[in-house]
Scaffold this active site. Structure first.
Site, short mmCIF file in Angstrom:
data_model
loop_
_atom_site.label_atom_id
_atom_site.label_comp_id
_atom_site.label_asym_id
_atom_site.label_seq_id
_atom_site.Cartn_x
_atom_site.Cartn_y
_atom_site.Cartn_z
N ASP A 8 0.86 -1.18 0.00
CA ASP A 8 0.00 0.00 0.00
C ASP A 8 0.90 1.23 0.00
O ASP A 8 1.82 1.33 0.82
CB ASP A 8 -0.91 0.02 1.23
CG ASP A 8 -2.02 -1.00 1.14
OD1 ASP A 8 -2.11 -1.72 0.12
OD2 ASP A 8 -2.81 -1.10 2.10
N ASP A 129 -15.25 -3.41 -1.30
CA ASP A 129 -14.92 -3.28 0.12
C ASP A 129 -16.21 -3.26 0.91
O ASP A 129 -17.11 -2.45 0.64
CB ASP A 129 -14.14 -1.99 0.36
CG ASP A 129 -12.88 -1.92 -0.50
OD1 ASP A 129 -12.24 -2.97 -0.67
OD2 ASP A 129 -12.56 -0.83 -0.99
#
Length: 241
Positions: A8, A129
């Site tokens: 990330d 998500d």
């Protein structure tokens, strides 16, 4: 089952968030290429990359780093964050990224998702998500009223063959994946399921592999030393019971 180690990116650094909270961020390194090299040495063939700056604010702030990873890491990249138009998605693909993940735009602009899936077959995934069973967008800050499972079940009809499904409540907390959710998602025909969030032990990897999922993403557990990547890859192949 494939194993995708995760990087990330925020401000060019390798970081991890807890439950998607940008205020709960841990920096694990300033050199994404070095992290990718260590993953490749352990036997990884893929790399899951998320541009957190892009997911939160749009744009493609970390594009140059992602391009370098695609061209120099020796790994196949799938990238999420910043693919909110055909132009931005094509920019990633033209830079050498193998698969682009469409997240918020998949919810807000389904026509874009369909168009990309048709134009780049096999190279577009939906990033879904989920928070308390509902789809969350904009870097997980906005929870919609769309049931996550219903949304995912419609993806094959849109031409999408891969979904990265993240249970936000598990992400970055090393508490194990939501096995019940993945067992249910696995029943959707024509869809490859990538498990994301909470994978924290070889047992977790083995449990997911037994479901015949396409892949599992491992992030914080690698950086925290909870999982050895080489062993996880073996477990994904069923070589570790």
């Amino acid at each position: 089952m494939l194993i995708f180690p995760a990087i990330d990116l925020r401000d060019g650094q390798v970081v991890r968030l807890t439950e998607g909270d940008y205020d709960q961020m841990t920096v694990y390194g300033a050199d994404p290429l070095a992290a990718a090299a260590s993953f490749r040495e352990a036997g990884a063939e893929w790399l899951h990359v998320v541009d957190l700056d892009a997911a939160k604010d749009g744009g493609q702030k970390n594009f140059s780093i992602i391009e370098k990873l695609a061209k120099e890491s020796g790994l196949r990249l799938e990238v999420g964050g910043g693919a909110r138009s055909e132009e931005s998605a094509r920019r990633y693909l033209d830079a050498g990224v193998f698969r682009v993940i469409v997240g918020s735009a998949a919810v807000e602009n389904p026509a874009l998702l369909e168009a990309l899936a048709a134009k780049y077959p096999g190279r577009v995934a939906a990033g879904v998500d989920a928070k308390n069973g509902f789809v969350a967008i904009h870097g997980w800050r906005t929870v919609t009223d769309i049931p996550a499972f219903d949304f995912v079940s419609r993806l094959p009809a849109q031409g999408v063959d891969t979904v990265i499904y993240t249970d936000i409540s598990r992400d970055g907390k090393l508490m194990g994946p939501n096995l019940e959710a993945y067992a249910r998602l696995r029943e959707i025909e024509g869809l490859r399921v990538v498990a994301s969030g909470g994978v924290s032990s070889l047992e977790n990897v083995t449990d997911l592999a037994k479901m015949n999922l396409y892949a599992a993403i491992i992030g914080k557990a690698l950086y925290a030393g909870k999982i050895d990547l080489k062993q996880a890859i073996a477990a994904g192949k069923g070589e570790i019971a």
